[in-house]
Motif scaffolding. Structure first.
Motif, PDB file in Angstrom:
ATOM      1  N   PHE A 212     -21.769 -62.075 -39.576  1.00  0.00           N
ATOM      2  CA  PHE A 212     -21.515 -61.290 -40.493  1.00  0.00           C
ATOM      3  C   PHE A 212     -22.805 -60.296 -40.829  1.00  0.00           C
ATOM      4  O   PHE A 212     -22.699 -58.954 -40.774  1.00  0.00           O
ATOM      5  N   VAL A 213     -23.997 -60.974 -40.890  1.00  0.00           N
ATOM      6  CA  VAL A 213     -25.143 -60.119 -41.100  1.00  0.00           C
ATOM      7  C   VAL A 213     -25.166 -58.993 -39.787  1.00  0.00           C
ATOM      8  O   VAL A 213     -25.704 -57.885 -39.782  1.00  0.00           O
ATOM      9  N   ARG A 214     -25.089 -59.556 -38.933  1.00  0.00           N
ATOM     10  CA  ARG A 214     -25.300 -58.638 -37.338  1.00  0.00           C
ATOM     11  C   ARG A 214     -24.285 -57.553 -37.319  1.00  0.00           C
ATOM     12  O   ARG A 214     -24.696 -56.498 -37.166  1.00  0.00           O
ATOM     13  N   VAL A 215     -22.961 -57.844 -37.690  1.00  0.00           N
ATOM     14  CA  VAL A 215     -22.066 -56.593 -37.930  1.00  0.00           C
ATOM     15  C   VAL A 215     -22.233 -55.769 -38.908  1.00  0.00           C
ATOM     16  O   VAL A 215     -22.298 -54.386 -38.552  1.00  0.00           O
ATOM     17  N   VAL A 216     -22.638 -56.211 -40.015  1.00  0.00           N
ATOM     18  CA  VAL A 216     -23.208 -55.318 -41.155  1.00  0.00           C
ATOM     19  C   VAL A 216     -24.238 -54.350 -40.620  1.00  0.00           C
ATOM     20  O   VAL A 216     -24.171 -53.054 -40.745  1.00  0.00           O
ATOM     21  N   VAL A 217     -25.320 -54.850 -40.219  1.00  0.00           N
ATOM     22  CA  VAL A 217     -26.535 -54.061 -39.860  1.00  0.00           C
ATOM     23  C   VAL A 217     -26.323 -53.156 -38.700  1.00  0.00           C
ATOM     24  O   VAL A 217     -26.434 -51.931 -38.680  1.00  0.00           O
ATOM     25  N   GLN A 218     -25.376 -53.681 -37.743  1.00  0.00           N
ATOM     26  CA  GLN A 218     -25.073 -52.639 -36.657  1.00  0.00           C
ATOM     27  C   GLN A 218     -24.156 -51.710 -37.332  1.00  0.00           C
ATOM     28  O   GLN A 218     -24.435 -50.238 -36.676  1.00  0.00           O
ATOM     29  N   LYS A 219     -23.282 -51.652 -38.216  1.00  0.00           N
ATOM     30  CA  LYS A 219     -22.464 -50.529 -38.762  1.00  0.00           C
ATOM     31  C   LYS A 219     -23.267 -49.893 -39.368  1.00  0.00           C
ATOM     32  O   LYS A 219     -23.111 -48.715 -39.742  1.00  0.00           O
ATOM     33  N   MET A 220     -24.226 -50.296 -40.310  1.00  0.00           N
ATOM     34  CA  MET A 220     -25.349 -49.528 -41.203  1.00  0.00           C
ATOM     35  C   MET A 220     -26.009 -48.589 -40.457  1.00  0.00           C
ATOM     36  O   MET A 220     -26.542 -47.557 -40.893  1.00  0.00           O
ATOM     37  N   ARG A 221     -26.411 -48.990 -39.167  1.00  0.00           N
ATOM     38  CA  ARG A 221     -27.466 -48.352 -38.389  1.00  0.00           C
ATOM     39  C   ARG A 221     -26.761 -46.905 -38.013  1.00  0.00           C
ATOM     40  O   ARG A 221     -27.464 -45.908 -37.525  1.00  0.00           O
ATOM     41  N   ASP A 222     -25.537 -46.714 -38.300  1.00  0.00           N
ATOM     42  CA  ASP A 222     -24.895 -45.392 -37.862  1.00  0.00           C
ATOM     43  C   ASP A 222     -25.477 -44.312 -38.991  1.00  0.00           C
ATOM     44  O   ASP A 222     -25.428 -43.316 -38.627  1.00  0.00           O
ATOM     45  N   ASN A 223     -25.946 -44.874 -40.010  1.00  0.00           N
ATOM     46  CA  ASN A 223     -26.331 -44.135 -41.049  1.00  0.00           C
ATOM     47  C   ASN A 223     -27.602 -44.693 -41.571  1.00  0.00           C
ATOM     48  O   ASN A 223     -27.516 -44.865 -42.988  1.00  0.00           O
ATOM     49  N   LEU A 224     -28.570 -45.074 -40.854  1.00  0.00           N
ATOM     50  CA  LEU A 224     -29.456 -46.128 -41.287  1.00  0.00           C
ATOM     51  C   LEU A 224     -30.463 -45.526 -42.251  1.00  0.00           C
ATOM     52  O   LEU A 224     -30.862 -46.050 -43.446  1.00  0.00           O
ATOM     53  N   LYS A 225     -30.506 -44.207 -42.340  1.00  0.00           N
ATOM     54  CA  LYS A 225     -31.487 -43.456 -43.321  1.00  0.00           C
ATOM     55  C   LYS A 225     -30.979 -43.753 -44.815  1.00  0.00           C
ATOM     56  O   LYS A 225     -31.737 -43.902 -45.498  1.00  0.00           O
ATOM     57  N   ASP A 226     -29.581 -43.983 -45.031  1.00  0.00           N
ATOM     58  CA  ASP A 226     -29.013 -44.211 -46.299  1.00  0.00           C
ATOM     59  C   ASP A 226     -28.858 -45.605 -46.756  1.00  0.00           C
ATOM     60  O   ASP A 226     -28.903 -46.011 -47.753  1.00  0.00           O
ATOM     61  N   TRP A 227     -28.990 -46.628 -45.617  1.00  0.00           N
ATOM     62  CA  TRP A 227     -29.027 -47.904 -45.855  1.00  0.00           C
ATOM     63  C   TRP A 227     -30.311 -48.742 -45.446  1.00  0.00           C
ATOM     64  O   TRP A 227     -30.272 -49.810 -45.290  1.00  0.00           O
TER      65      TRP A 227
END
Length: 121
Positions: A70-85
């Motif tokens: 779960f943590v890995r998936v969330v981080v991977q998806k957030m990295r598309d807009n990492l500046k915001d996350w």
């Protein structure tokens, strides 16, 4: 969903000031026997930034996913807009560090006393 996944996800939608409380709860859950590898039987989360509506939401399906995944998936998806996350990603990195610490402690096994005669063999 597992208790670990629910606590991690709930922390993600709370103010950053509550991240430390969440980390303490996660550590307590693990010490109490919660498994980071237990799979969720269902559920989903949709993370968004209310103060930045232009940032795309991060949807995560939980079925069949462990807390680690779960943590890995969330981080991977957030990295598309990492500046915001950035803050959320930093929190998830700390969660993974807690998982790693718990794993290394459990891998070492419990300490037990042995008789001196056995130790001399």
């Amino acid at each position: 969903q597992t208790l670990l996944v629910v606590r991690i996800a709930n922390a993600m939608i709370q103010p950053q000031e509550r991240f430390e409380d969440a980390l303490e709860t996660i550590e307590w859950l693990i010490r109490s026997g919660a498994s980071t590898e237990q799979k969720c039987t269902g559920g989903q989360w949709n993370f968004c930034l209310p103060h930045k509506p232009e940032t795309p939401a991060v949807p995560v399906q939980c079925k069949g996913v462990s807390a680690i995944s779960f943590v890995r998936v969330v981080v991977q998806k957030m990295r598309d807009n990492l500046k915001d996350w950035k803050r959320e990603e930093a929190f998830l990195v700390k969660v993974m560090a807690r998982f790693a610490a718990a794993f290394s402690l459990s891998a070492a096994g419990p300490r037990v006393s042995i008789h001196e005669g056995i130790a001399e063999l």
